[in-house]
Design an enzyme around this catalytic site. Structure first.
Site, PDB file in Angstrom:
ATOM      1  N   LYS A 138       8.085  14.794 -55.741  1.00 52.39           N
ATOM      2  CA  LYS A 138       8.350  16.193 -55.389  1.00 52.39           C
ATOM      3  C   LYS A 138       9.709  16.606 -55.949  1.00 52.39           C
ATOM      4  CE  LYS A 138       8.170  19.287 -51.347  1.00 52.39           C
ATOM      5  NZ  LYS A 138       8.020  19.368 -49.869  1.00 52.39           N
ATOM      6  N   SER A 194       4.904  19.806 -44.388  1.00 43.56           N
ATOM      7  CA  SER A 194       4.703  19.887 -45.842  1.00 43.56           C
ATOM      8  C   SER A 194       4.201  18.625 -46.531  1.00 43.56           C
ATOM      9  CB  SER A 194       5.987  20.339 -46.520  1.00 43.56           C
ATOM     10  OG  SER A 194       6.185  21.698 -46.252  1.00 43.56           O
ATOM     11  N   SER A 238       4.609  22.731 -48.204  1.00 46.51           N
ATOM     12  CA  SER A 238       5.237  23.076 -49.454  1.00 46.51           C
ATOM     13  C   SER A 238       4.970  22.078 -50.588  1.00 46.51           C
ATOM     14  CB  SER A 238       6.749  23.174 -49.241  1.00 46.51           C
ATOM     15  OG  SER A 238       7.280  21.913 -48.868  1.00 46.51           O
TER      16      SER A 238
HETATM   17  N1  GLN Z   1       5.409  25.614 -43.715  1.00 50.43           N
HETATM   18  C1  GLN Z   1       6.601  25.278 -43.033  1.00 50.43           C
HETATM   19  C2  GLN Z   1       7.723  26.170 -43.505  1.00 50.43           C
HETATM   20  O1  GLN Z   1       7.471  27.021 -44.274  1.00 50.43           O
HETATM   21  C3  GLN Z   1       6.945  23.832 -43.237  1.00 50.43           C
HETATM   22  C4  GLN Z   1       7.513  23.551 -44.569  1.00 50.43           C
HETATM   23  C5  GLN Z   1       7.922  22.133 -44.757  1.00 50.43           C
HETATM   24  O2  GLN Z   1       7.482  21.217 -44.044  1.00 50.43           O
HETATM   25  N2  GLN Z   1       8.794  21.935 -45.717  1.00 50.43           N
HETATM   26  O3  GLN Z   1       8.826  26.037 -43.126  1.00 50.43           O
END
Ligand code: GLN
Length: 497
Positions: free
Chosen positions: A80, A179, A155
């Site tokens: 990532k 995410s 994400s």
């Molecule tokens: N969808 C969540 C957010 O937008 C979690 C994102 C994540 O785990 N990085 O914050």
């Protein structure tokens, strides 16, 4: 001839160790696959062909010299783009870091390299890991390999899409609110959020420091465990890193068993907003756990209904502070520096041009929630809810060993459907957020396809902090039972790109 891109990481490592395939051959097969399909998927932001082949060559040389190889030596991985990589661009999916080449490796990156894992490149993500669909990337969305018109989750959609399209057998994600687990669920892959502090955050670009946690992504539970063991463990460079032995995750993944295990079904993770086919597969999974010898009870965690609200105050608050470092002076983008403007103006112009809409929304929200006069009402209250959620978990784990739920309320939704509706987007993390707030460990693994749309459904397993091994013991048992009954959907039913 064996298609090297269809093998598990464990199988690939064995073949390399036995000399059936060279690491270079394996890397080349994956680079060719990327070449063939990534135009459609857009899992990668950057391919490091030279770096990957050099790493593979080193593994082949080590083997030729009779040096011992680690359990994942020569296995390709998609990283990532939130982890720093020395000499290789790191963007966090943001324009503000466009062109930034880090001078150092994150601890995760370093451990991967030391283990002989072959990093193929950096994967697409929602900007600064803020999102649930990868649509917030400044570099365009990633497609779900099961249906290219749908989101791959977020994400870390790039990492999971790379696995599901056989561009890499291993990937790394980060999980602040879901995410790792949510992309795993909607792409039919496995993702684990280790206990907070289990994997070093050094060199992992910060979004919300008290929630962020790096972790393994793979196509099987055993592969995830092998990767977990490589990246986890104490790191003096991260003050929140746990100084204790890593739970025996590989041993657990090799000994899947749920006999006598007490499993709690969280009552609050059901009802309105949950897709029928998701609930059907989840109910079948619970039935399966019973058949395999687990004792299943219903558990109520009443504070979980407030988790989303608390998270969307705490995460933006921390991000408003963490993202202050992007001031145009230190990294990446600089706008308006023509000698006529003050440093403040250059900072403002750069942040205006470099951050996307969701990042700006969160910085504003967080700054507001932390401002004097509002702090107690918003940030302070959210922290109290966080404590209540932690207590709900503590109470639950007094009577059960693990909790289970669907990972996401729905299967992958169409690209564009929630892009202009932040509230609808936030709901994708309904079931994953409590574990980030409490800091315990959780996994998502595939539990079949939803009958109404044929798309993957994820089963979430939640374990207490430092009991990450339990996830793997349960996950391996469930995975084996699924596969003996219904085969492996990703290998057998995923559309061939
Ligand atoms: N969808 C969540 C957010 O937008 C979690 C994102 C994540 O785990 N990085 O914050």
């Amino acid at each position: 001839m064996t298609d090297l891109t269809k093998l598990t990481a464990a199988q690939t490592a064995e073949r390399i160790a036995r000399g059936e395939n060279s690491a270079v051959e394996v890397a080349e097969a994956h680079l060719a696959r990327i070449e063939a399909v990534d135009e459609k998927v857009h899992a990668f932001l950057h391919i490091d062909r030279e770096g990957a082949l050099a790493a593979a060559r080193r593994v082949d040389e080590q083997r030729a010299a009779g040096e011992p190889l680690g359990p994942l030596a020569g296995v390709p991985l998609a990283l990532k783009d939130i982890f720093t990589t020395e000499g290789v661009p790191t963007t966090v999916g943001s324009k503000i870091l466009e062109g930034w080449v880090p001078p150092y490796d994150a601890t995760v990156t370093r451990r991967l390299k030391e283990a002989g894992v072959v990093v193929l490149g950096k994967t697409n993500m929602d900007e600064f890991a803020m999102g649930s669909s990868t649509e917030n990337s400044a570099y365009g969305p990633t497609a779900n390999p099961w249906d290219l018109t749908r989101i791959p989750g977020g994400s870390g959609g790039g990492s999971s899409a790379a696995l599901a399209s056989f561009q890499a057998p291993l990937a790394i994600g980060t999980d602040t609110g879901g995410s790792i687990r949510q992309p795993a669920a909607v792409t039919g892959t496995v993702g684990v959020k280790p206990t907070y502090g289990g994997v070093s955050r050094y060199g992992m670009v910060a979004f919300s420091s008290s929630l962020d946690q790096g972790g393994p992504c793979a196509r099987t539970v055993l592969d995830a465990a092998l990767l977990h063991e490589v990246i986890a463990g104490h790191d003096p460079m991260d003050s929140t890193s746990i100084d204790a032995p890593v739970p025996a995750v590989v041993e657990a993944a090799r000994g899947g068993d749920v006999r006598g295990l007490r499993v709690g079904v969280v009552r609050e993770f059901s009802g309105e907003g949950y897709q029928a086919g998701v609930m059907q597969r989840f109910t079948e999974s619970v039935e399966l756990l019973r058949e395999l010898g687990a004792e299943v009870v219903e558990i109520s965690c009443p504070s979980f209904t407030k988790a989303l609200a608390a998270y969307y105050l705490i995460a933006p608050s921390e991000c408003s502070s963490n993202l202050a470092r992007f001031d145009a002076m230190r990294y990446g983008l600089r706008v308006g520096d023509d000698g006529s403007r003050s440093a403040e103006d250059v900072t403002a112009l750069t942040r205006e041009a470099g951050f996307g809409a969701e990042v700006k929304r969160r910085v504003m929200l967080g700054t507001y929630a932390l401002s004097s006069g509002y702090y107690d009402a918003y940030y302070g209250s959210a922290q109290k809810v966080r404590t209540l959620i932690t207590r709900d978990f503590q109470r639950a784990f007094e009577s059960v060993d693990v909790l289970v739920s669907p990972t996401t309320p729905t299967t992958a939704f169409p690209i564009g459907e929630r892009a202009d509706d932040p509230m609808a987007m936030y709901l994708a993390d309904l079931c994953t957020i409590p574990s980030n707030l409490a800091g315990n460990a959780a996994m998502s693994l595939p539990c079949g396809l939803a009958p109404e749309d044929g798309l993957p459904v994820g089963l979430q397993i939640i374990a207490p902090a430092m009991a990450d091994d339990r996830l793997y013991r349960v996950g391996a048992a469930v995975e084996a039972a699924f596969q003996s009954r219904w085969g492996h959907p990703l290998l057998e039913e995923a559309p061939v790109l």
